[in-house]
Design a protein around this motif. Structure first.
Motif, PDB file in Angstrom:
ATOM      1  N   ASN A  31       0.820  -1.213   0.000  1.00 28.84           N
ATOM      2  CA  ASN A  31       0.000   0.000   0.000  1.00 28.84           C
ATOM      3  C   ASN A  31       0.864   1.277   0.000  1.00 28.84           C
ATOM      4  N   ILE A  32       0.246   2.401  -0.256  1.00 27.73           N
ATOM      5  CA  ILE A  32       0.923   3.694  -0.108  1.00 27.73           C
ATOM      6  C   ILE A  32       1.401   3.775   1.351  1.00 27.73           C
ATOM      7  N   GLY A  33       2.652   4.177   1.546  1.00 27.81           N
ATOM      8  CA  GLY A  33       3.171   4.342   2.909  1.00 27.81           C
ATOM      9  C   GLY A  33       3.551   3.046   3.610  1.00 27.81           C
ATOM     10  N   SER A  34       3.626   1.929   2.876  1.00 21.95           N
ATOM     11  CA  SER A  34       3.958   0.659   3.545  1.00 21.95           C
ATOM     12  C   SER A  34       5.469   0.484   3.743  1.00 21.95           C
ATOM     13  N   GLY A  35       6.261   1.372   3.164  1.00 22.83           N
ATOM     14  CA  GLY A  35       7.715   1.316   3.395  1.00 22.83           C
ATOM     15  C   GLY A  35       8.495   0.719   2.234  1.00 22.83           C
ATOM     16  N   LYS A  36       7.974   0.835   1.047  1.00 26.16           N
ATOM     17  CA  LYS A  36       8.669   0.252  -0.120  1.00 26.16           C
ATOM     18  C   LYS A  36      10.042   0.889  -0.337  1.00 26.16           C
ATOM     19  N   THR A  37      10.065   2.218  -0.247  1.00 32.28           N
ATOM     20  CA  THR A  37      11.345   2.909  -0.479  1.00 32.28           C
ATOM     21  C   THR A  37      12.362   2.500   0.584  1.00 32.28           C
ATOM     22  N   GLU A  54      10.671   3.956  -7.316  1.00 37.83           N
ATOM     23  CA  GLU A  54       9.526   4.380  -8.121  1.00 37.83           C
ATOM     24  C   GLU A  54       9.711   5.801  -8.672  1.00 37.83           C
ATOM     25  N   TRP A  59       6.519  11.736 -12.051  1.00 35.31           N
ATOM     26  CA  TRP A  59       5.071  12.005 -12.076  1.00 35.31           C
ATOM     27  C   TRP A  59       4.775  13.403 -11.545  1.00 35.31           C
ATOM     28  N   LEU A  68       0.784  13.960 -10.600  1.00 31.63           N
ATOM     29  CA  LEU A  68       0.279  13.342  -9.367  1.00 31.63           C
ATOM     30  C   LEU A  68      -0.708  14.300  -8.692  1.00 31.63           C
ATOM     31  N   GLU A 106      10.702  -1.035  -7.308  1.00 32.76           N
ATOM     32  CA  GLU A 106       9.573  -0.591  -6.493  1.00 32.76           C
ATOM     33  C   GLU A 106       8.335  -0.471  -7.380  1.00 32.76           C
ATOM     34  N   ALA A 112      -0.056  -1.149 -10.786  1.00 36.17           N
ATOM     35  CA  ALA A 112      -0.760  -0.009 -11.406  1.00 36.17           C
ATOM     36  C   ALA A 112      -2.097  -0.496 -11.968  1.00 36.17           C
ATOM     37  N   PHE A 116      -4.479   0.194  -8.686  1.00 32.95           N
ATOM     38  CA  PHE A 116      -4.917   1.582  -8.890  1.00 32.95           C
ATOM     39  C   PHE A 116      -5.968   1.712  -9.996  1.00 32.95           C
ATOM     40  N   MET A 120     -10.050   2.667  -9.764  1.00 37.46           N
ATOM     41  CA  MET A 120     -10.711   3.719 -10.572  1.00 37.46           C
ATOM     42  C   MET A 120     -11.892   3.161 -11.353  1.00 37.46           C
ATOM     43  N   ARG A 171       3.331  14.489   2.417  1.00 34.90           N
ATOM     44  CA  ARG A 171       3.608  14.798   1.000  1.00 34.90           C
ATOM     45  C   ARG A 171       2.430  15.656   0.522  1.00 34.90           C
TER      46      ARG A 171
HETATM   47  P1  DGT Z   1       6.296   3.797   0.399  1.00 35.93           P
HETATM   48  O1  DGT Z   1       7.776   3.832   0.248  1.00 35.93           O
HETATM   49  O2  DGT Z   1       5.770   2.420   0.607  1.00 35.93           O
HETATM   50  O3  DGT Z   1       5.810   4.792   1.391  1.00 35.93           O
HETATM   51  O4  DGT Z   1       5.758   4.165  -1.028  1.00 35.93           O
HETATM   52  P2  DGT Z   1       5.099   5.446  -1.543  1.00 35.93           P
HETATM   53  O5  DGT Z   1       3.850   5.691  -0.797  1.00 35.93           O
HETATM   54  O6  DGT Z   1       6.089   6.567  -1.619  1.00 35.93           O
HETATM   55  O7  DGT Z   1       4.838   4.988  -3.033  1.00 35.93           O
HETATM   56  P3  DGT Z   1       3.488   4.519  -3.698  1.00 35.93           P
HETATM   57  O8  DGT Z   1       3.780   3.863  -4.971  1.00 35.93           O
HETATM   58  O9  DGT Z   1       2.695   3.672  -2.780  1.00 35.93           O
HETATM   59  O10 DGT Z   1       2.752   5.855  -3.967  1.00 35.93           O
HETATM   60  C1  DGT Z   1       3.308   7.090  -4.384  1.00 35.93           C
HETATM   61  C2  DGT Z   1       2.170   8.010  -4.709  1.00 35.93           C
HETATM   62  O11 DGT Z   1       1.755   7.747  -6.031  1.00 35.93           O
HETATM   63  C3  DGT Z   1       0.945   7.800  -3.842  1.00 35.93           C
HETATM   64  O12 DGT Z   1       0.308   9.038  -3.644  1.00 35.93           O
HETATM   65  C4  DGT Z   1       0.072   6.885  -4.653  1.00 35.93           C
HETATM   66  C5  DGT Z   1       0.449   7.244  -6.034  1.00 35.93           C
HETATM   67  N1  DGT Z   1       0.463   6.112  -6.972  1.00 35.93           N
HETATM   68  C6  DGT Z   1       1.416   5.241  -7.208  1.00 35.93           C
HETATM   69  N2  DGT Z   1       1.121   4.443  -8.242  1.00 35.93           N
HETATM   70  C7  DGT Z   1      -0.068   4.841  -8.670  1.00 35.93           C
HETATM   71  C8  DGT Z   1      -0.933   4.438  -9.697  1.00 35.93           C
HETATM   72  O13 DGT Z   1      -0.674   3.547 -10.506  1.00 35.93           O
HETATM   73  N3  DGT Z   1      -2.101   5.117  -9.747  1.00 35.93           N
HETATM   74  C9  DGT Z   1      -2.435   6.089  -8.861  1.00 35.93           C
HETATM   75  N4  DGT Z   1      -3.605   6.671  -8.970  1.00 35.93           N
HETATM   76  N5  DGT Z   1      -1.643   6.517  -7.915  1.00 35.93           N
HETATM   77  C10 DGT Z   1      -0.485   5.898  -7.838  1.00 35.93           C
END
Ligand code: DGT
Length: 233
Positions: A31-37, A54, A59, A68, A106, A112, A116, A120, A171
């Motif tokens: 999930n978003i914020g799960s700690g992937k980075t 990522e 974006w 974004l 990542e 996607a 995601f 939608m 963010r």
């Molecule tokens: P982490 O390290 O696990 O905290 O990862 P995040 O939260 O930095 O990375 P991620 O991929 O979960 O999300 C980054 C942002 O981009 C977050 O606001 C959700 C968005 N996001 C990522 N991939 C997609 C996508 O395919 N579609 C949509 N709508 N948003 C996406």
């Protein structure tokens, strides 16, 4: 004799790597914020691994446009544009050549599409015709372009936990993210990676408890080292 053994093992792996010319590829999902980075960064200490984080920055700045932000502010108008750019940047990462035997990436084209875009579609954020176009692109790529995946690391986290983390990291684009969105994304990840009810899963899944905080998570990450590093020389 031991040194010769080690050298022989290294030489064999090197030969296999160049014969295969394809790295052992690991996707980091959750999930978003799960700690992937943080997870990907944990592997910085090891040689022979290419780390692909990522492309969020891409974006946030495509020729000066923050896709974004546009997507979060007006999803009905921008979700389609955003997803088509996400797919392109993800495909570029899947196809990026690496000179190491292991590639850690990542997210992916799969999350996607299955998390995601699926969300939608369910919510009606995108028109069924827009969904059809994104889905056709996905199917075409999946069919025609080789995307090899060997392992998926699933950072499984409780939605309320990631909600708190997202609030703390603040963010700017994510200020409007409600808990219900994270719950929906969580069940889509679960459907895809655990229940396998929704769609194809391209590789075996290694699950990690991502609820732990930073001070304890390293121990949890270590559990995955063997499976990922055994491929490295
Ligand atoms: P982490 O390290 O696990 O905290 O990862 P995040 O939260 O930095 O990375 P991620 O991929 O979960 O999300 C980054 C942002 O981009 C977050 O606001 C959700 C968005 N996001 C990522 N991939 C997609 C996508 O395919 N579609 C949509 N709508 N948003 C996406």
């Amino acid at each position: 004799l031991r040194r010769i053994g080690i050298l022989y093992e290294k030489a064999t792996k090197l030969a296999m790597t160049s014969l295969n010319s394809r790295p052992f590829t690991v996707l980091v999902e959750g999930n978003i914020g799960s700690g992937k980075t943080t997870f990907v960064e944990h592997f910085k200490q090891f040689e022979d691994i290419s780390l692909l984080t990522e492309p969020v920055e891409e974006w946030r700045n495509l020729r000066g446009w923050n896709l974004l932000d546009l997507m979060y502010k007006d999803p009905a108008k921008w979700a389609m544009t955003f997803q088509s750019y996400v797919a392109m940047t993800m495909l570029e990462m899947h196809r990026r050549p690496t000179s190491t035997p292991v590639k850690l990436m990542e997210r992916s084209l799969y999350s996607a599409r299955y998390c995601f875009v699926e969300h939608m579609r369910k919510e009606g954020t995108i028109h069924p015709a827009q969904f059809a176009v994104l889905d056709e692109w996905f199917r075409f790529i999946d069919r025609e372009i080789p995307i090899e995946v060997d392992l998926i690391v699933y950072l499984r986290a409780t939605p309320s936990v990631v909600y708190e983390r997202i609030r703390k990291r603040a963010r700017s684009e994510e200020q409007c993210v409600p808990l219900s969105y994270l719950e929906a994304l969580h069940s889509l990840h679960e459907n895809w990676l655990v229940n396998r009810t929704h769609a194809e899963c391209p590789a075996p899944v290694l699950m990690i408890d991502a609820d732990l905080d930073l001070s304890q998570i390293t121990e949890e990450y270590k559990k995955s080292e063997h499976q990922i590093l055994r491929q490295a020389v």
